[in-house]
Design a protein around this motif. Structure first.
Motif, PDB file in Angstrom:
ATOM      1  N   UNK A   1       0.820  -1.223   0.000  1.00 33.45           N
ATOM      2  CA  UNK A   1       0.000   0.000   0.000  1.00 33.45           C
ATOM      3  C   UNK A   1       0.848   1.264   0.000  1.00 33.45           C
ATOM      4  N   UNK A   2       2.071   1.154   0.514  1.00 35.96           N
ATOM      5  CA  UNK A   2       2.963   2.320   0.542  1.00 35.96           C
ATOM      6  C   UNK A   2       4.290   1.965  -0.128  1.00 35.96           C
ATOM      7  N   UNK A   3       4.501   2.387  -1.377  1.00 39.01           N
ATOM      8  CA  UNK A   3       5.738   2.040  -2.102  1.00 39.01           C
ATOM      9  C   UNK A   3       6.995   2.606  -1.460  1.00 39.01           C
ATOM     10  N   UNK A   4       6.861   3.588  -0.590  1.00 45.18           N
ATOM     11  CA  UNK A   4       8.030   4.202   0.038  1.00 45.18           C
ATOM     12  C   UNK A   4       8.334   3.650   1.432  1.00 45.18           C
ATOM     13  N   UNK A   5       7.536   2.687   1.876  1.00 45.13           N
ATOM     14  CA  UNK A   5       7.730   2.145   3.226  1.00 45.13           C
ATOM     15  C   UNK A   5       8.928   1.208   3.257  1.00 45.13           C
ATOM     16  N   UNK A   6       9.599   1.157   4.378  1.00 42.32           N
ATOM     17  CA  UNK A   6      10.786   0.314   4.509  1.00 42.32           C
ATOM     18  C   UNK A   6      10.954  -0.086   5.976  1.00 42.32           C
ATOM     19  N   UNK A   7      10.555  -1.286   6.309  1.00 41.50           N
ATOM     20  CA  UNK A   7      10.735  -1.781   7.662  1.00 41.50           C
ATOM     21  C   UNK A   7      12.104  -2.407   7.832  1.00 41.50           C
ATOM     22  N   UNK A   8      12.296  -3.089   8.966  1.00 41.16           N
ATOM     23  CA  UNK A   8      13.579  -3.747   9.247  1.00 41.16           C
ATOM     24  C   UNK A   8      13.338  -5.243   9.402  1.00 41.16           C
ATOM     25  N   UNK A   9      14.133  -6.028   8.678  1.00 40.35           N
ATOM     26  CA  UNK A   9      14.030  -7.493   8.745  1.00 40.35           C
ATOM     27  C   UNK A   9      15.370  -8.045   9.201  1.00 40.35           C
ATOM     28  N   UNK A  10      15.352  -8.876  10.243  1.00 34.30           N
ATOM     29  CA  UNK A  10      16.585  -9.503  10.720  1.00 34.30           C
ATOM     30  C   UNK A  10      16.325 -10.979  10.991  1.00 34.30           C
ATOM     31  N   UNK A  11      17.288 -11.797  10.600  1.00 26.78           N
ATOM     32  CA  UNK A  11      17.188 -13.243  10.813  1.00 26.78           C
ATOM     33  C   UNK A  11      18.433 -13.709  11.543  1.00 26.78           C
ATOM     34  N   UNK A  12      18.236 -14.419  12.662  1.00 20.93           N
ATOM     35  CA  UNK A  12      19.354 -14.917  13.462  1.00 20.93           C
ATOM     36  C   UNK A  12      19.263 -16.433  13.590  1.00 20.93           C
ATOM     37  N   UNK A  13      20.443 -17.077  13.611  1.00 22.06           N
ATOM     38  CA  UNK A  13      20.468 -18.515  13.902  1.00 22.06           C
ATOM     39  C   UNK A  13      21.430 -18.759  15.062  1.00 22.06           C
ATOM     40  N   UNK A  14      21.410 -19.989  15.568  1.00 23.03           N
ATOM     41  CA  UNK A  14      22.209 -20.329  16.751  1.00 23.03           C
ATOM     42  C   UNK A  14      23.261 -21.383  16.445  1.00 23.03           C
ATOM     43  N   UNK A  15      23.628 -21.512  15.154  1.00 22.15           N
ATOM     44  CA  UNK A  15      24.547 -22.583  14.755  1.00 22.15           C
ATOM     45  C   UNK A  15      25.898 -22.525  15.459  1.00 22.15           C
ATOM     46  N   UNK A  16      26.336 -21.346  15.848  1.00 25.69           N
ATOM     47  CA  UNK A  16      27.668 -21.211  16.445  1.00 25.69           C
ATOM     48  C   UNK A  16      27.678 -21.448  17.956  1.00 25.69           C
ATOM     49  N   UNK A  17      26.561 -21.830  18.501  1.00 31.11           N
ATOM     50  CA  UNK A  17      26.520 -22.172  19.928  1.00 31.11           C
ATOM     51  C   UNK A  17      27.403 -23.400  20.171  1.00 31.11           C
ATOM     52  N   UNK A  18      28.198 -23.380  21.218  1.00 30.87           N
ATOM     53  CA  UNK A  18      29.220 -24.417  21.393  1.00 30.87           C
ATOM     54  C   UNK A  18      28.840 -25.601  22.249  1.00 30.87           C
ATOM     55  N   UNK A  19      27.637 -25.651  22.800  1.00 27.77           N
ATOM     56  CA  UNK A  19      27.263 -26.749  23.691  1.00 27.77           C
ATOM     57  C   UNK A  19      26.701 -27.957  22.953  1.00 27.77           C
TER      58      UNK A  19
END
Length: 583
Positions: free
Chosen positions: A264-282
């Motif tokens: 509906x708004x061609x000028x809108x721009x939200x924030x998208x972030x994706x995180x994973x936990x693959x580097x967890x060492x346990x």
């Protein structure tokens, strides 16, 4: 000329196609993706019919049926069409029974076809003679006088009865136009019967389907996509998204290229972030004691990762108040534990019974008792008198008012210290507020059965008493906790609980914990196709993921506590852009 945004252009085009189908009495399916404004299209289509056909239909004693799957949706349609008499808006069960109840002899014929449990009930009873078939409480039973049906029985009987030409004729004479809201949640047997007996055979009933098969996320009995092998359903895609910022809509389009949406708004721009936990060492969970936990972080580490992610989001300016942000978890049990209504949740096989208030007890407690006690606690006497209408005995004199307030005080004490059973006993005694007749009947039956010896009860009676005994024993405060959760007084929710909802910010926690969901597997299958025998598994996972990602208006964050393969990370990068690790 008024300038329209891209989403409005798409909406107008879809509505134009629907009206063309209505004018030509053609069956159609509106596929409206997340944020498309499906309900708006449904209401506009009904209003178009009202403007064109209402007088003729009413003069012929006919109505437009609008079938829904929740009481909330039913009431919304009635309100938004000003309760016009030409509209019959009700749940699927109420709609089916309004027609079925007139065919008592045929219903008796089909009772043995309702499944093995009914075969056993009939064998342990005087048999089927000339009993009255009823649908009231939803508890199946049979005796020499009457047969009472379960909710699922009503839907199955409807699918069987639609095969009779006389029944089709009766349906057409009463409801020549049938709209189905959230069509993808229709029972599979009923959907096949509607297509075969009303659409493909040119019955004369115009069927309009409104929904989105990518938002089928409830159970295995729902049909999902409804189509006609004979080409008798006009397919209309509503390619609009009025909810999300442009870059979120672009992500959804990459996920679902066959139904591209315009923002509906061609000028809108939200924030998208994706995180994973693959580097967890346990050491991750190995699936012992339940393979559905395999490859997830230990529970305490999941909570740590959620806290870390929330801290990052707060740093980005997120407001974590319930009005602005939702944290979506995988299962209702996680939320039920967090919000203190787990024992209550465990009483129900279907989450809709308590999340959507489909259960009569939950509906009464949440829509009558809780608002009454809240108004009493906060001395909102004007509101209290409004709630009182229709739910409390009339106050004829000062002593009536004194007793009324005394009874409310007793109820408030039970709310804080008693069980659900204690509350029901009190309300049955005082009728403040008045207990609905269906619950009164259920409680009377319960007390009658519990006074008998265990060996005197049949299987259905034993199951009924066990379930209600468990329900009665739960602390009433769990009802209050559930009420707060449903009324959005908490930032937590579940993916299943938010279909149709939207929030400024959404944090989705994608982990294990339910054997029907495996996000790593789903992502791997998304680009390479799924095994031939795993279509239902893939679609169940994909649909839930799509629904979750499409709730955000401005900011979307995903956290994967389940370990992901490189292939899955590549799919996430294709859809969302960059993917980061949290340690």
């Amino acid at each position: 000329m008024i300038s329209m945004n891209p989403a409005e252009h798409a909406s107008v085009e879809a509505l134009k196609q629907i009206r063309h189908c209505i004018d030509n009495n053609s069956c159609f399916r509106l596929e409206a993706g997340a944020g498309a404004g499906k309900t708006y299209s449904l209401i506009e289509s009904i209003n178009y019919l009202i403007s064109r056909q209402a007088n003729l239909l009413l003069s012929n004693r006919q109505q437009i049926a609008c079938i829904t799957y929740t009481n909330v949706a039913k009431d919304e349609i009635k309100d938004r069409t000003d309760h016009h008499p030409v509209i019959f808006s009700d749940t699927i069960h109420a709609f089916c029974w309004s027609i079925l109840q007139h065919y008592q002899a045929k219903l008796l014929e089909h009772i043995p076809e309702l499944g093995e449990k009914w075969v056993q009930r009939i064998a342990g009873s005087p048999g089927i003679n000339n009993q009255v078939v009823k649908y009231e409480l939803g508890f199946p039973s049979i005796n020499e006088r009457e047969i009472t049906l379960h909710h699922d029985d009503v839907v199955l009987l409807m699918s069987l009865m639609l095969s009779y030409p006389k029944f089709q004729k009766l349906l057409r004479s009463k409801f020549p136009i049938v709209f189905i809201d959230e069509y993808q949640d229709t029972d599979r047997n009923l959907a096949e019967s509607i297509v075969g007996n009303l659409i493909d055979n040119d019955s004369g009933v115009m069927v309009g389907l409104f929904g989105d098969h990518w938002q089928k996320i409830y159970g295995t009995s729902a049909c999902g996509l409804i189509s006609s092998t004979k080409g008798k359903i006009v397919e209309i895609g509503k390619k609009a998204n009025f909810r999300s910022d442009k870059n979120i809509v672009q992500c959804l389009n990459r996920m679902r290229p066959d139904l591209p949406q315009a923002e509906s708004n061609p000028n809108s721009q939200g924030v998208i972030k994706v995180f994973h936990s693959n580097d967890w060492g346990g050491v991750r969970r190995d699936g012992k004691g339940g393979g559905h936990w395999k490859d997830d972080l230990p529970e305490s580490d999941v909570k740590d990762y959620i806290l870390k992610t929330k801290s990052l989001m707060i740093g980005d300016g997120w407001d974590f108040s319930p009005e602005k942000t939702k944290i979506l978890f995988l299962t209702n049990n996680i939320i039920a534990s967090e919000q203190n209504f787990k024992n209550l949740a465990d009483c129900f096989s279907y989450t809709d019974d308590y999340l959507k208030k489909n259960d009569k007890y939950i509906k009464f407690f949440l829509e009558v008792v809780e608002p009454t006690l809240f108004a009493y606690e906060h001395k909102q006497y004007g509101e209290l008198l409004q709630i009182k209408k229709g739910n409390h005995p009339k106050l004829k004199c000062q002593s009536d008012k004194t007793n009324w307030l005394k009874n409310l005080d007793r109820a408030f004490q039970v709310k804080t210290t008693g069980t659900i059973g204690n509350m029901l006993d009190l309300l049955m005694e005082t009728n403040t507020p008045r207990v609905p007749s269906k619950i009164e009947d259920s409680e009377t039956r319960f007390k009658s059965l519990t006074s008998q010896q265990a060996g005197e009860l049949d299987d259905d009676e034993s199951k009924f008493t066990r379930k209600l005994s468990k329900f009665h024993s739960i602390s009433y405060l769990e009802i209050s906790s559930l009420s707060a959760y449903i009324d959005d007084k908490t930032p937590f929710s579940t993916k299943h609980g938010v279909k149709g909802a939207q929030f400024d910010n959404v944090l989705v926690i994608c982990g294990r914990g339910w054997n029907q969901y495996n996000w790593n597997q789903m992502l791997e299958w998304m680009d390479e196709s799924y095994p031939a025998d795993k279509q239902d598994t893939f679609e169940r996972n994909r649909n839930l993921f799509y629904v979750s990602c499409s709730r955000a208006k401005h900011n979307l964050t995903l956290l994967f506590t389940q370990e992901l393969s490189q292939k899955s990370i590549s799919v996430l990068e294709r859809i969302f852009g960059s993917v980061s690790s949290i340690v």
